[in-house]
Design an enzyme around this catalytic site. Sequence first.
Site, PDB file in Angstrom:
ATOM      1  N   ASP A  11       0.807  -1.216   0.000  1.00  0.00           N
ATOM      2  CA  ASP A  11       0.000   0.000   0.000  1.00  0.00           C
ATOM      3  C   ASP A  11       0.845   1.273   0.000  1.00  0.00           C
ATOM      4  O   ASP A  11       0.636   2.151  -0.840  1.00  0.00           O
ATOM      5  CB  ASP A  11      -0.937  -0.010   1.213  1.00  0.00           C
ATOM      6  CG  ASP A  11      -1.766   1.255   1.299  1.00  0.00           C
ATOM      7  OD1 ASP A  11      -2.885   1.269   0.779  1.00  0.00           O
ATOM      8  OD2 ASP A  11      -1.289   2.244   1.893  1.00  0.00           O
TER       9      ASP A  11
ATOM     10  N   THR B 284      -5.139   2.747  -0.280  1.00  0.00           N
ATOM     11  CA  THR B 284      -5.109   2.094  -1.589  1.00  0.00           C
ATOM     12  C   THR B 284      -5.603   0.664  -1.488  1.00  0.00           C
ATOM     13  O   THR B 284      -6.373   0.188  -2.332  1.00  0.00           O
ATOM     14  CB  THR B 284      -3.693   2.129  -2.167  1.00  0.00           C
ATOM     15  OG1 THR B 284      -3.218   3.482  -2.198  1.00  0.00           O
ATOM     16  CG2 THR B 284      -3.664   1.561  -3.572  1.00  0.00           C
ATOM     17  N   ASP B 285      -5.176  -0.063  -0.461  1.00  0.00           N
ATOM     18  CA  ASP B 285      -5.681  -1.413  -0.235  1.00  0.00           C
ATOM     19  C   ASP B 285      -7.201  -1.407  -0.062  1.00  0.00           C
ATOM     20  O   ASP B 285      -7.913  -2.245  -0.635  1.00  0.00           O
ATOM     21  CB  ASP B 285      -5.049  -2.017   1.022  1.00  0.00           C
ATOM     22  CG  ASP B 285      -3.716  -2.686   0.752  1.00  0.00           C
ATOM     23  OD1 ASP B 285      -3.457  -3.054  -0.414  1.00  0.00           O
ATOM     24  OD2 ASP B 285      -2.930  -2.853   1.699  1.00  0.00           O
ATOM     25  N   LEU B 286      -7.695  -0.488   0.746  1.00  0.00           N
ATOM     26  CA  LEU B 286      -9.121  -0.455   1.045  1.00  0.00           C
ATOM     27  C   LEU B 286      -9.942  -0.113  -0.192  1.00  0.00           C
ATOM     28  O   LEU B 286     -10.982  -0.735  -0.457  1.00  0.00           O
ATOM     29  CB  LEU B 286      -9.405   0.547   2.164  1.00  0.00           C
ATOM     30  CG  LEU B 286      -8.756   0.207   3.511  1.00  0.00           C
ATOM     31  CD1 LEU B 286      -8.931   1.354   4.496  1.00  0.00           C
ATOM     32  CD2 LEU B 286      -9.344  -1.072   4.078  1.00  0.00           C
TER      33      LEU B 286
ATOM     34  N   GLY C  64     -10.029  -3.065  -2.440  1.00  0.00           N
ATOM     35  CA  GLY C  64     -11.008  -4.024  -1.949  1.00  0.00           C
ATOM     36  C   GLY C  64     -12.421  -3.655  -2.342  1.00  0.00           C
ATOM     37  O   GLY C  64     -13.223  -4.523  -2.725  1.00  0.00           O
TER      38      GLY C  64
END
Length: 408
Positions: free
Chosen positions: A146, A178-180, A183
């Site tokens: 991330d 960014t990860d969230l 997702g």
Amino acid sequence: MKLLDGVRVLDLSRILAGPWATQVLADFGADVIKVERPGVGDDTRTWGPPYLQDAEGRDTRESAYYLCANRGKRSVAIDFTTAEGQALLRELVMQCDVLVENYKVGGLKKYGLDFTSLQAINPRLVYCSITGYGQDGPYAQRAGYDAAIQAIGGLMSVTGEPDGAPGAGPQKVGVAATDLMTGMYAATAILAALRHAERTGVGQQIDLALLDTQVAWLANQASNYLVGGVVPTRQGTAHPNIVPYQVMPAADGYFMLAVGNDGQFARLCEVIGEPQLASDPRYATNNARVAHREELVPYLQQRLRTRPAAQWLAALEKAVVPANPVNRIDQVFDDPQVQARGLRIELPHAGGGSVPMVRNPLKFSATPLQYRQAAPVLGQHTREVLDEVLSIDDARLQALQAQGVVGG
């Protein structure tokens, strides 16, 4: 009735982007089977402290980080580096609608668990691959994290104090944004692909990259550059297109001021006792305020420092000018609106007791979300899932356990 009743998801993802997507699907009622390595599990299980504590106040093996992204799932411990484990997963794939994975490009092909191999045995399978940089391109083999993506994807260049200000320099966002976001894109893409599979009987692979997501949600900052040709810079809490729209100082701290139009600015001027500012040609319109922000903002800051934040917030609320306190996390959960919305929930945990969590922010009028349980312990549902989904008998299960193929 749940939104995704009858949808079964095989979750081979770890860390955050993939688990966040599959947690959303679990919240919606899908049966999410989380496949983990026996004895080890998802990397984030050890990303602590803090860890969930048992009834005696001792740390368990469940980190707070892991707990935030894995509720409502069933954990099955399978070692798919073995031929027997691969065969077991292929059996599960035949009974699933969706597979989510975030291994390096080509990482699952050697196990026969790549999209082409699995589509051959389940043509309707929706196969979501999450990587750092995508399935092709010069960076495809790089690992994606991330913070690194926030850097290369431009987010850090517009986050932090401006050059020359105290504390200047690039900053990452305080959560793995960014990860969230990846997702969330994954969850929406899966739902769209499921709709297509329902109509046609044909699944597909979703190629989703952290970098692509980060560039896509630069949003207005990207548009400012693409349309206006000006490279955006760090502006602290200030907005590139609206003034005044930033954290402001009070006599005893700070608050966020978010003036979104000229009428709100005129009411702000009344509140601070400077009504003439609203008719000053330098400040009468947002365009003018943006052009003269270097004069206007310091003047407003000087005026706002004269009273405590609570007094300004009360006066601004009465005048219908958007402003809010800058809350710490503990203050967020003490906030009466957050409490009224029921954003904190408690879910039962297999280790006993319960886990405090934040609920899914979506509310459905006809199909309210039902939360089954907190994140599972490693291998908690191995026997249950293999019996229910594959009708594996005790003799075969014991043999697989003896070989170390399955745990739990």
